[in-house]
Write a protein that holds these residues in place. Sequence first.
Motif, PDB file in Angstrom:
ATOM      1  N   PHE A   4     -24.393 -30.662  31.004  1.00  0.00           N
ATOM      2  CA  PHE A   4     -23.689 -31.850  30.520  1.00  0.00           C
ATOM      3  C   PHE A   4     -22.996 -31.515  29.214  1.00  0.00           C
ATOM      4  CE2 PHE A   4     -23.819 -35.578  27.656  1.00  0.00           C
ATOM      5  CZ  PHE A   4     -23.069 -36.473  28.386  1.00  0.00           C
ATOM      6  N   ILE A   5     -21.787 -32.033  29.058  1.00  0.00           N
ATOM      7  CA  ILE A   5     -21.070 -31.959  27.785  1.00  0.00           C
ATOM      8  C   ILE A   5     -20.570 -33.357  27.492  1.00  0.00           C
ATOM      9  CG2 ILE A   5     -19.130 -30.991  26.504  1.00  0.00           C
ATOM     10  CD1 ILE A   5     -19.166 -28.615  28.433  1.00  0.00           C
ATOM     11  N   GLY A   6     -20.953 -33.897  26.357  1.00  0.00           N
ATOM     12  CA  GLY A   6     -20.472 -35.222  26.009  1.00  0.00           C
ATOM     13  C   GLY A   6     -21.310 -35.861  24.926  1.00  0.00           C
ATOM     14  N   GLU A   7     -21.117 -37.163  24.773  1.00  0.00           N
ATOM     15  CA  GLU A   7     -21.833 -37.903  23.741  1.00  0.00           C
ATOM     16  C   GLU A   7     -23.281 -38.118  24.150  1.00  0.00           C
ATOM     17  OE1 GLU A   7     -21.644 -42.385  22.298  1.00  0.00           O
ATOM     18  OE2 GLU A   7     -19.903 -41.217  21.648  1.00  0.00           O
ATOM     19  N   TRP A   8     -24.167 -37.941  23.186  1.00  0.00           N
ATOM     20  CA  TRP A   8     -25.594 -38.146  23.410  1.00  0.00           C
ATOM     21  C   TRP A   8     -26.178 -38.855  22.202  1.00  0.00           C
ATOM     22  CZ3 TRP A   8     -29.826 -35.586  20.873  1.00  0.00           C
ATOM     23  CH2 TRP A   8     -31.081 -35.863  21.435  1.00  0.00           C
ATOM     24  N   GLN A   9     -27.029 -39.838  22.455  1.00  0.00           N
ATOM     25  CA  GLN A   9     -27.702 -40.563  21.382  1.00  0.00           C
ATOM     26  C   GLN A   9     -29.164 -40.150  21.356  1.00  0.00           C
ATOM     27  OE1 GLN A   9     -27.256 -44.799  21.423  1.00  0.00           O
ATOM     28  NE2 GLN A   9     -28.589 -45.101  19.680  1.00  0.00           N
ATOM     29  N   ASP A  10     -29.608 -39.634  20.214  1.00  0.00           N
ATOM     30  CA  ASP A  10     -30.994 -39.239  20.041  1.00  0.00           C
ATOM     31  C   ASP A  10     -31.855 -40.494  20.079  1.00  0.00           C
ATOM     32  OD1 ASP A  10     -33.529 -38.621  18.936  1.00  0.00           O
ATOM     33  OD2 ASP A  10     -32.677 -36.960  17.801  1.00  0.00           O
ATOM     34  N   PRO A  11     -32.800 -40.583  21.021  1.00  0.00           N
ATOM     35  CA  PRO A  11     -33.598 -41.802  21.130  1.00  0.00           C
ATOM     36  C   PRO A  11     -34.544 -42.027  19.943  1.00  0.00           C
ATOM     37  CG  PRO A  11     -34.395 -40.137  22.663  1.00  0.00           C
ATOM     38  CD  PRO A  11     -33.138 -39.599  22.044  1.00  0.00           C
ATOM     39  N   CYS A  12     -34.852 -40.979  19.209  1.00  0.00           N
ATOM     40  CA  CYS A  12     -35.760 -41.134  18.058  1.00  0.00           C
ATOM     41  C   CYS A  12     -35.045 -41.639  16.809  1.00  0.00           C
ATOM     42  CB  CYS A  12     -36.447 -39.804  17.739  1.00  0.00           C
ATOM     43  SG  CYS A  12     -37.526 -39.251  19.065  1.00  0.00           S
ATOM     44  N   THR A  13     -33.807 -41.174  16.603  1.00  0.00           N
ATOM     45  CA  THR A  13     -33.087 -41.525  15.377  1.00  0.00           C
ATOM     46  C   THR A  13     -31.934 -42.489  15.607  1.00  0.00           C
ATOM     47  OG1 THR A  13     -31.537 -39.685  15.599  1.00  0.00           O
ATOM     48  CG2 THR A  13     -33.600 -39.261  14.395  1.00  0.00           C
ATOM     49  N   ASN A  14     -31.548 -42.683  16.866  1.00  0.00           N
ATOM     50  CA  ASN A  14     -30.385 -43.491  17.256  1.00  0.00           C
ATOM     51  C   ASN A  14     -29.073 -42.908  16.756  1.00  0.00           C
ATOM     52  OD1 ASN A  14     -31.759 -45.381  18.821  1.00  0.00           O
ATOM     53  ND2 ASN A  14     -32.278 -46.581  17.020  1.00  0.00           N
ATOM     54  N   ARG A  15     -29.073 -41.660  16.291  1.00  0.00           N
ATOM     55  CA  ARG A  15     -27.830 -40.993  15.888  1.00  0.00           C
ATOM     56  C   ARG A  15     -27.082 -40.539  17.126  1.00  0.00           C
ATOM     57  NH1 ARG A  15     -28.687 -36.220  12.000  1.00  0.00           N
ATOM     58  NH2 ARG A  15     -26.450 -36.157  12.302  1.00  0.00           N
ATOM     59  N   CYS A  16     -25.759 -40.694  17.094  1.00  0.00           N
ATOM     60  CA  CYS A  16     -24.912 -40.248  18.204  1.00  0.00           C
ATOM     61  C   CYS A  16     -24.293 -38.904  17.865  1.00  0.00           C
ATOM     62  CB  CYS A  16     -23.804 -41.263  18.465  1.00  0.00           C
ATOM     63  SG  CYS A  16     -24.386 -42.706  19.338  1.00  0.00           S
ATOM     64  N   PHE A  17     -24.288 -38.028  18.848  1.00  0.00           N
ATOM     65  CA  PHE A  17     -23.681 -36.704  18.726  1.00  0.00           C
ATOM     66  C   PHE A  17     -22.583 -36.624  19.778  1.00  0.00           C
ATOM     67  CE2 PHE A  17     -27.986 -36.523  17.175  1.00  0.00           C
ATOM     68  CZ  PHE A  17     -27.861 -35.824  15.987  1.00  0.00           C
ATOM     69  N   PRO A  18     -21.317 -36.553  19.365  1.00  0.00           N
ATOM     70  CA  PRO A  18     -20.209 -36.682  20.312  1.00  0.00           C
ATOM     71  C   PRO A  18     -19.990 -35.477  21.231  1.00  0.00           C
ATOM     72  CG  PRO A  18     -19.372 -36.284  18.119  1.00  0.00           C
ATOM     73  CD  PRO A  18     -20.854 -36.460  17.988  1.00  0.00           C
ATOM     74  N   ASN A  19     -20.348 -34.278  20.834  1.00  0.00           N
ATOM     75  CA  ASN A  19     -20.025 -33.086  21.623  1.00  0.00           C
ATOM     76  C   ASN A  19     -21.273 -32.260  21.914  1.00  0.00           C
ATOM     77  OD1 ASN A  19     -17.201 -33.660  21.532  1.00  0.00           O
ATOM     78  ND2 ASN A  19     -17.266 -33.007  19.405  1.00  0.00           N
ATOM     79  N   THR A  20     -22.234 -32.894  22.547  1.00  0.00           N
ATOM     80  CA  THR A  20     -23.504 -32.257  22.846  1.00  0.00           C
ATOM     81  C   THR A  20     -23.384 -31.437  24.119  1.00  0.00           C
ATOM     82  OG1 THR A  20     -24.602 -34.156  21.865  1.00  0.00           O
ATOM     83  CG2 THR A  20     -25.951 -32.714  23.208  1.00  0.00           C
ATOM     84  N   VAL A  21     -23.985 -30.249  24.127  1.00  0.00           N
ATOM     85  CA  VAL A  21     -23.998 -29.392  25.311  1.00  0.00           C
ATOM     86  C   VAL A  21     -25.449 -29.188  25.730  1.00  0.00           C
ATOM     87  CG1 VAL A  21     -23.361 -27.155  26.277  1.00  0.00           C
ATOM     88  CG2 VAL A  21     -21.873 -28.236  24.585  1.00  0.00           C
ATOM     89  N   PHE A  22     -25.790 -29.702  26.916  1.00  0.00           N
ATOM     90  CA  PHE A  22     -27.119 -29.530  27.482  1.00  0.00           C
ATOM     91  C   PHE A  22     -27.102 -28.319  28.396  1.00  0.00           C
ATOM     92  CE2 PHE A  22     -27.465 -33.851  26.121  1.00  0.00           C
ATOM     93  CZ  PHE A  22     -28.819 -34.087  25.934  1.00  0.00           C
ATOM     94  N   LEU A  23     -28.125 -27.472  28.272  1.00  0.00           N
ATOM     95  CA  LEU A  23     -28.223 -26.235  29.046  1.00  0.00           C
ATOM     96  C   LEU A  23     -29.541 -26.195  29.801  1.00  0.00           C
ATOM     97  CD1 LEU A  23     -27.090 -23.898  26.144  1.00  0.00           C
ATOM     98  CD2 LEU A  23     -25.668 -24.733  28.028  1.00  0.00           C
ATOM     99  N   ARG A  24     -29.538 -25.462  30.918  1.00  0.00           N
ATOM    100  CA  ARG A  24     -30.761 -25.244  31.699  1.00  0.00           C
ATOM    101  C   ARG A  24     -30.759 -23.806  32.206  1.00  0.00           C
ATOM    102  NH1 ARG A  24     -31.402 -29.497  35.928  1.00  0.00           N
ATOM    103  NH2 ARG A  24     -32.149 -30.659  34.145  1.00  0.00           N
ATOM    104  N   PRO A  25     -31.917 -23.146  32.229  1.00  0.00           N
ATOM    105  CA  PRO A  25     -31.964 -21.779  32.750  1.00  0.00           C
ATOM    106  C   PRO A  25     -31.417 -21.727  34.181  1.00  0.00           C
ATOM    107  CG  PRO A  25     -34.062 -22.363  31.752  1.00  0.00           C
ATOM    108  CD  PRO A  25     -33.243 -23.616  31.809  1.00  0.00           C
ATOM    109  N   PRO A  26     -30.744 -20.634  34.566  1.00  0.00           N
ATOM    110  CA  PRO A  26     -30.182 -20.533  35.919  1.00  0.00           C
ATOM    111  C   PRO A  26     -31.212 -20.720  37.026  1.00  0.00           C
ATOM    112  CG  PRO A  26     -29.333 -18.774  34.550  1.00  0.00           C
ATOM    113  CD  PRO A  26     -30.404 -19.472  33.758  1.00  0.00           C
ATOM    114  N   SER A  27     -32.449 -20.302  36.793  1.00  0.00           N
ATOM    115  CA  SER A  27     -33.477 -20.426  37.828  1.00  0.00           C
ATOM    116  C   SER A  27     -34.194 -21.769  37.776  1.00  0.00           C
ATOM    117  CB  SER A  27     -34.497 -19.296  37.666  1.00  0.00           C
ATOM    118  OG  SER A  27     -35.092 -19.366  36.385  1.00  0.00           O
ATOM    119  N   GLY A  28     -33.736 -22.660  36.907  1.00  0.00           N
ATOM    120  CA  GLY A  28     -34.384 -23.956  36.732  1.00  0.00           C
ATOM    121  C   GLY A  28     -35.341 -23.909  35.555  1.00  0.00           C
TER     122      GLY A  28
END
Length: 88
Positions: A47-71
């Motif tokens: 995923f690439i996009g805006e993400w809101q940290d549920p603990c701080t409620n801060r928004c990060f507009p250009n967040t990149v979520f990564l996952r290992p290729p094997s899961g």
Amino acid sequence: MSAADSRAHPENSAGRGGAMNAGFPPWLHEGAKVFDPGVEREAIVQFIGEWQDPCTNRCFPNTVFLRPPSGGREWIANNPRALRKADR
């Protein structure tokens, strides 16, 4: 939908997952295989996009979520601009 409405729609104006507006290179998109030097691991971009940290409620507009290729456990790239294309 008019052309103006199409350009204003977030999915159309941001490019693939917002990467183009974030100043990321065109190869960095959801599904791309990358190397994250911050953790020295290869990953698949989930995923690439805006993400809101549920603990701080801060928004990060250009967040990149990564996952290992094997899961496994997903993580957020600490420095998305440092990501590189993974060797295939």
